[in-house]
Design a protein around this motif. Structure first.
Motif, PDB file in Angstrom:
ATOM      1  N   ARG A   1      17.349  25.395  27.320  1.00 18.24           N
ATOM      2  CA  ARG A   1      16.106  24.675  27.036  1.00 18.24           C
ATOM      3  C   ARG A   1      16.252  23.972  25.692  1.00 18.24           C
ATOM      4  O   ARG A   1      17.050  24.378  24.847  1.00 18.24           O
ATOM      5  N   GLY A   2      15.465  22.936  25.517  1.00 26.33           N
ATOM      6  CA  GLY A   2      15.489  22.200  24.248  1.00 26.33           C
ATOM      7  C   GLY A   2      14.318  22.647  23.389  1.00 26.33           C
ATOM      8  O   GLY A   2      13.281  23.049  23.907  1.00 26.33           O
ATOM      9  N   MET A   3      14.494  22.566  22.103  1.00 29.21           N
ATOM     10  CA  MET A   3      13.449  23.031  21.188  1.00 29.21           C
ATOM     11  C   MET A   3      13.140  21.917  20.183  1.00 29.21           C
ATOM     12  O   MET A   3      14.011  21.503  19.431  1.00 29.21           O
ATOM     13  N   ARG A   4      11.902  21.435  20.239  1.00 32.28           N
ATOM     14  CA  ARG A   4      11.533  20.355  19.319  1.00 32.28           C
ATOM     15  C   ARG A   4      10.673  20.853  18.159  1.00 32.28           C
ATOM     16  O   ARG A   4      10.915  20.522  17.016  1.00 32.28           O
ATOM     17  N   ILE A  38      10.140  12.585  20.938  1.00 34.63           N
ATOM     18  CA  ILE A  38      10.015  12.017  22.286  1.00 34.63           C
ATOM     19  C   ILE A  38       9.604  13.075  23.302  1.00 34.63           C
ATOM     20  O   ILE A  38      10.180  14.157  23.363  1.00 34.63           O
ATOM     21  N   TYR A  52      19.831  23.604  33.302  1.00 34.11           N
ATOM     22  CA  TYR A  52      18.845  22.979  32.420  1.00 34.11           C
ATOM     23  C   TYR A  52      17.649  22.584  33.297  1.00 34.11           C
ATOM     24  O   TYR A  52      17.681  21.543  33.960  1.00 34.11           O
ATOM     25  N   GLY A 100      15.753  12.081  24.719  1.00 31.74           N
ATOM     26  CA  GLY A 100      15.832  13.436  24.159  1.00 31.74           C
ATOM     27  C   GLY A 100      16.527  14.386  25.127  1.00 31.74           C
ATOM     28  O   GLY A 100      17.420  15.151  24.739  1.00 31.74           O
ATOM     29  N   ALA A 136      16.461  20.043  19.122  1.00 27.16           N
ATOM     30  CA  ALA A 136      16.433  18.594  19.338  1.00 27.16           C
ATOM     31  C   ALA A 136      17.055  17.864  18.157  1.00 27.16           C
ATOM     32  O   ALA A 136      16.843  18.232  16.999  1.00 27.16           O
ATOM     33  N   GLU A 146       8.386  28.485  24.730  1.00 31.92           N
ATOM     34  CA  GLU A 146       9.738  28.815  25.192  1.00 31.92           C
ATOM     35  C   GLU A 146      10.052  30.302  25.021  1.00 31.92           C
ATOM     36  O   GLU A 146      10.740  30.902  25.840  1.00 31.92           O
ATOM     37  N   GLY A 193      13.624  21.616  34.217  1.00 35.87           N
ATOM     38  CA  GLY A 193      12.532  20.886  33.566  1.00 35.87           C
ATOM     39  C   GLY A 193      11.818  19.986  34.541  1.00 35.87           C
ATOM     40  O   GLY A 193      12.190  19.898  35.718  1.00 35.87           O
ATOM     41  N   SER A 194      10.781  19.325  34.028  1.00 33.15           N
ATOM     42  CA  SER A 194      10.040  18.388  34.876  1.00 33.15           C
ATOM     43  C   SER A 194      10.753  17.028  34.919  1.00 33.15           C
ATOM     44  O   SER A 194      10.794  16.369  35.951  1.00 33.15           O
ATOM     45  N   PHE A 195      11.283  16.605  33.770  1.00 35.66           N
ATOM     46  CA  PHE A 195      11.998  15.327  33.678  1.00 35.66           C
ATOM     47  C   PHE A 195      11.207  14.179  34.311  1.00 35.66           C
ATOM     48  O   PHE A 195      11.749  13.390  35.082  1.00 35.66           O
ATOM     49  N   SER A 215       8.087  13.318  27.608  1.00 38.63           N
ATOM     50  CA  SER A 215       7.838  12.553  28.843  1.00 38.63           C
ATOM     51  C   SER A 215       6.402  12.051  28.878  1.00 38.63           C
ATOM     52  O   SER A 215       6.149  10.928  29.323  1.00 38.63           O
ATOM     53  N   PHE A 253      15.475  12.233  18.149  1.00 34.32           N
ATOM     54  CA  PHE A 253      14.748  12.258  19.424  1.00 34.32           C
ATOM     55  C   PHE A 253      13.624  13.289  19.471  1.00 34.32           C
ATOM     56  O   PHE A 253      12.978  13.445  20.504  1.00 34.32           O
TER      57      PHE A 253
HETATM   58  P1  ADP Z   1       8.996  21.287  31.207  1.00 33.51           P
HETATM   59  O1  ADP Z   1       7.798  20.805  31.959  1.00 33.51           O
HETATM   60  O2  ADP Z   1       9.753  22.356  31.931  1.00 33.51           O
HETATM   61  O3  ADP Z   1       8.757  21.620  29.769  1.00 33.51           O
HETATM   62  P2  ADP Z   1      10.309  18.848  30.293  1.00 33.51           P
HETATM   63  O4  ADP Z   1      10.966  17.818  31.148  1.00 33.51           O
HETATM   64  O5  ADP Z   1       9.128  18.424  29.511  1.00 33.51           O
HETATM   65  O6  ADP Z   1       9.995  20.043  31.269  1.00 33.51           O
HETATM   66  O7  ADP Z   1      11.364  19.458  29.272  1.00 33.51           O
HETATM   67  C1  ADP Z   1      12.529  20.121  29.708  1.00 33.51           C
HETATM   68  C2  ADP Z   1      13.213  20.747  28.505  1.00 33.51           C
HETATM   69  O8  ADP Z   1      13.666  19.733  27.617  1.00 33.51           O
HETATM   70  C3  ADP Z   1      12.302  21.645  27.659  1.00 33.51           C
HETATM   71  O9  ADP Z   1      13.070  22.728  27.183  1.00 33.51           O
HETATM   72  C4  ADP Z   1      11.882  20.755  26.517  1.00 33.51           C
HETATM   73  O10 ADP Z   1      11.572  21.493  25.350  1.00 33.51           O
HETATM   74  C5  ADP Z   1      13.142  19.932  26.323  1.00 33.51           C
HETATM   75  N1  ADP Z   1      12.868  18.629  25.735  1.00 33.51           N
HETATM   76  C6  ADP Z   1      11.899  17.747  26.063  1.00 33.51           C
HETATM   77  N2  ADP Z   1      11.940  16.650  25.289  1.00 33.51           N
HETATM   78  C7  ADP Z   1      12.958  16.842  24.413  1.00 33.51           C
HETATM   79  C8  ADP Z   1      13.498  16.088  23.314  1.00 33.51           C
HETATM   80  N3  ADP Z   1      12.971  14.926  22.951  1.00 33.51           N
HETATM   81  N4  ADP Z   1      14.547  16.593  22.642  1.00 33.51           N
HETATM   82  C9  ADP Z   1      15.059  17.806  23.003  1.00 33.51           C
HETATM   83  N5  ADP Z   1      14.593  18.579  23.998  1.00 33.51           N
HETATM   84  C10 ADP Z   1      13.556  18.112  24.709  1.00 33.51           C
END
Ligand code: ADP
Length: 165
Positions: A92-95, A131, A11, A21, A124, A103, A13-15, A133, A128
Motif C-alpha cells: 500500500r502507499g502512504m501519503r 495526488i 497492490y 502517484g 509517497a 492503513e 486499490g480502486s485505481f 483519484s 506525487f
Molecule cells: P483505495 O480505495 O483502496 O484506497 P486507491 O486507488 O485510492 O484505493 O489507492 C490505492 C493505494 O495507493 C492506497 O494504498 C493509497 O494510499 C495509495 N495511493 C493513492 N494515491 C497515492 C499517491 N499519490 N502516492 C502514493 N500512494 C498513493
C-alpha cells in the motif's frame, strides 16, 4: 524461505483512475519485487467513474512494457484473494497521517484474518503525495486539465467517459 522463490506482491486499490502517484509506487515496487500484481477492487458500494474493466485495461496499457507488472481484479476479502494467488505480501502507499490511520487498521485486520499476510508500505514520493483519484475526478468533471496528475491515455479515457455520461 527458498532462495529461488519468486517474490510477489499484490497492490490492491480502486485505481479510479490510476494516477501518477500510483504509477510511481508500482515502478518502485517492480524494482524491489519480482512481480507486482496490481489488482482492482470490485466494490459496488463506492460510486465509480470508470468500470472495473476500463480500469484494468487502462493500467495494462500503461504497463504494457513492464513484464514484472500484472493487472488483475478481485472481489470480496483481500486475504482470500491473496491466498488464491499464493501471495502473502500486500503493498500500500502512504501519503498522509490520514492514510496512516486507515492503513494501519486495514493491515492489522488483514493480519488478524490471516496471520501469514504482511502489509508493506511505500511512502509517497513528495512529487506525487498531493495526488488522489478523487481530486482528479473533480478536476475533470469541472472541465480542468489533469495532465499533470495522470498519464495522457487515462486523461483522454476519462474525458470520453464523462462526455458519454
Ligand atoms: P483505495 O480505495 O483502496 O484506497 P486507491 O486507488 O485510492 O484505493 O489507492 C490505492 C493505494 O495507493 C492506497 O494504498 C493509497 O494510499 C495509495 N495511493 C493513492 N494515491 C497515492 C499517491 N499519490 N502516492 C502514493 N500512494 C498513493
Amino acid at each position: 524461505m527458498c532462495e529461488d522463490m519468486k517474490r510477489s506482491v499484490i497492490y490492491p486499490g480502486s485505481f479510479d483512475p490510476l494516477t501518477n502517484g500510483h504509477i510511481n509506487i508500482i515502478k518502485r515496487a517492480s524494482s524491489t519485487f519480482d512481480e507486482v500484481i496490481v489488482s482492482v477492487a470490485i466494490n459496488s458500494n463506492k460510486s465509480s467513474l470508470m468500470t472495473v474493466d476500463q480500469r484494468v485495461k487502462a493500467i495494462k496499457k500503461v504497463f504494457a512494457k513492464n513484464k514484472k507488472v500484472k493487472v488483475d481484479k478481485f472481489e470480496g476479502l483481500l486475504v482470500q484473494y491473496a491466498k488464491s494467488k499464493k501471495v502473502n505480501t500486500i503493498l500500500r502507499g502512504m501519503r498522509t497521517v490520514q492514510d496512516f490511520e486507515y492503513e494501519m487498521q486495514m493491515a492489522t485486520s488483514n493480519n488478524k484474518l490471516n496471520s501469514k499476510i504482511e502489509t508493506v508500505f511505500m511512502v509517497a514520493d513528495a512529487k506525487f503525495s498531493h495526488i488522489s483519484s478523487s481530486l482528479i475526478k473533480d478536476i475533470i468533471k469541472l472541465g480542468g486539465n489533469a495532465e499533470e496528475f495522470v498519464p495522457e491515455p487515462i486523461e483522454k479515457e476519462l474525458k470520453k467517459i464523462l462526455k458519454k455520461g
